[in-house]
Design an enzyme around this catalytic site. Structure first.
Site, PDB file in Angstrom:
ATOM      1  N   GLU A 299      59.126  56.562  77.158  1.00  0.00           N
ATOM      2  CA  GLU A 299      59.374  55.359  76.360  1.00  0.00           C
ATOM      3  C   GLU A 299      59.866  54.313  77.336  1.00  0.00           C
ATOM      4  O   GLU A 299      61.029  54.334  77.754  1.00  0.00           O
ATOM      5  CB  GLU A 299      60.399  55.650  75.256  1.00  0.00           C
TER       6      GLU A 299
ATOM      7  N   CYS B  52      64.988  48.114  74.214  1.00  0.00           N
ATOM      8  CA  CYS B  52      63.580  48.130  74.636  1.00  0.00           C
ATOM      9  C   CYS B  52      62.680  47.498  73.587  1.00  0.00           C
ATOM     10  O   CYS B  52      61.762  46.747  73.917  1.00  0.00           O
ATOM     11  CB  CYS B  52      63.133  49.559  74.924  1.00  0.00           C
TER      12      CYS B  52
END
Length: 469
Positions: free
Chosen positions: A243, A277
């Site tokens: 990720e 993120c």
């Protein structure tokens, strides 16, 4: 479970034996993190390999019972964990921040424990039958980030343990104490060797990626580091869940009720002071409502209290580390030099502490500027004007990253039609960054690959095995 020694005290080593960890807001030292070596990593992997068969043999029901017991213990120590997290990471206690993150640890752990994963019948005809079963992989290496250190650690650890794997977890060198404290709670309930925390430098992190003892590597962090993990893991073909960074776009369609979406936009951008993120990093607004959106965001930016996270009044905190502070400052300075309009903020807020930066709204800026094209990961957002939805989509999709995106509109069907054309792992409608422990989450393009959460997340840390008769 009460104890005379706090969790924080149990994970911090004496001065002179570890690396000093500063308070993100004040920079005073709050503890000393152990500095583990490559030899420590080898011992942790060996212990995990030895413990894994017995842990897997317990079966799903017993492992789930233990994980729920751990979730209970996390909740019992929630305030202590949240205060340590707030000091080390910088996020305030209140708002979608430290207490929220600790609560999310318990929620995601319970979901990993309780999500059913039954064998799947994929073919059945005239007495022939094929089933897919999911077995443990072995030892999982979990490398976590500094922005949501505890919650993302649970995203990695919880499903891995549920599926019968053992785990060696390495927290970021910026936020090791909060993760080690979380692991301390886990290990009050787990057999020895099932979960080990390794607090080392980047050399240790790099060694995890290439260590032959790992069957799976899970990493959340930058795209650049993710590429290195792919390279390091190639020789032993460890499975990967990556990720990586995101430069999430938001698109506001013309005619949208700005008052109705303004607060959702703000927190989609500035959750964890922008250090997320899947935060909204660049916002495309139709020219007919451009100034209205810019001013709405500026008003919210001015109203949201920023300061030391231990104050009950604050909801925005500092940048976590000097490197990230410098990135944010330089990107805003570059935008200003290019002639962009700084509508709110735009300066360091050093009166609050060394690493605070004002909540910043930047208007009259275009694609091609570093603030638009690069992930700022801080309390600043560029707002870009568009006239044609095809042009907005082309610009949104031009990024090499594709973690998340959002479309904002009065009519959800209009938004869904646009969302179908957006290149991202998740596209939210009239919200941004709203994750759910049952709903798969992961990126495309340079934002990584593999999914977490729910059934997909359990399968990602398991070995599919077909049994056919």
């Amino acid at each position: 479970m009460s104890t005379a020694v706090t969790i924080t005290e149990s994970v911090s080593v004496p001065e002179g034996e570890g690396r000093p960890i500063p308070d993100a807001a004040t920079r005073e030292i709050i503890g000393y993190a152990p500095v583990h070596t490559l030899a420590d990593l080898d011992r942790a992997v060996s212990a995990a390999q030895a413990a894994q068969p017995a842990w897997a043999a317990l079966g799903h029901a017993e492992r789930s019972r233990i994980l729920n017991e751990i979730a209970d213990d996390i909740e019992a120590h929630a305030e202590e964990l949240a205060r340590l997290l707030s000091r080390e990471q910088g996020k305030p206690l209140n708002g979608p921040n430290a207490r929220f993150e600790v609560g999310a640890c318990a929620l995601w752990l319970r979901t990993a424990a309780d999500t059913p994963l039954e064998p799947e019948v994929v073919f059945e005809h005239e007495g022939s039958r094929a089933e897919v079963h999911y077995d443990p992989l072995g030892v999982v290496g979990a490398i976590g980030p500094w922005n949501w250190p505890m919650m993302i650690s649970v995203w990695q650890i919880g499903p891995s343990l549920r599926m019968g794997n053992t785990v060696v977890a390495k927290p970021s060198e910026y936020t090791p104490l909060s993760v080690l404290a979380l692991i301390e709670v886990f290990n009050r309930h787990l057999p020895e060797g099932v979960l080990t925390g390794i607090s080392g430098d980047r050399e240790v992190g790099a060694a995890i990626a290439g260590h032959p003892g790992f069957a799976k590597i899970m990493f959340t962090g930058s795209t650049a580091t993710g590429r290195k993990i792919v390279e390091s893991s190639a020789h032993n073909l460890a499975r990967l869940t990556l990720e990586l960074g995101g430069n999430d776009a938001g698109i506001v369609l013309p005619g949208t009720d700005v008052a109705a979406i303004a607060e959702g936009l703000f927190w989609g951008i500035f959750i964890n002071t922008g250090q997320t993120c899947a935060a909204l990093k660049r916002l495309y607004v139709h020219e007919s409502q451009y100034e209205e959106v810019v001013q709405a965001l500026a008003g919210l930016a001015a109203a949201m209290p920023m300061g030391n996270g231990l104050s009950e009044d604050n909801v925005l905190g500092p940048l976590q580390n000097e490197k990230q502070f410098d990135i944010v400052r330089d990107l805003v300075d570059d935008a200003r030099a290019r002639g962009a309009r700084i509508v709110a903020g735009g300066r360091p807020a050093t009166e609050l502490g060394p690493l605070f930066y004002e909540t910043t709204i930047v208007a009259d800026i275009e694609d091609g500027a570093p603030l638009v094209d690069e992930e700022q990961f801080g309390p600043v957002v560029p707002v870009i004007k568009y006239t044609d939805i095809d042009d907005a989509l082309a610009r949104a999709n031009a990024s090499s990253q594709g973690l998340g995106a959002s479309v904002w509109a009065n009519d959800p069907e209009d938004a869904i039609a646009v969302a179908a054309r957006v290149q991202a792992g998740t596209v939210w409608i009239n919200q941004h960054g709203a994750i759910n422990p049952h709903v798969p989450f992961g990126g495309i393009k340079a934002s990584g690959y593999g999914q977490e959460f729910g059934v997909a997340g359990l399968k990602a840390v398991a070995a599919p095995k077909v049994i056919q008769r």
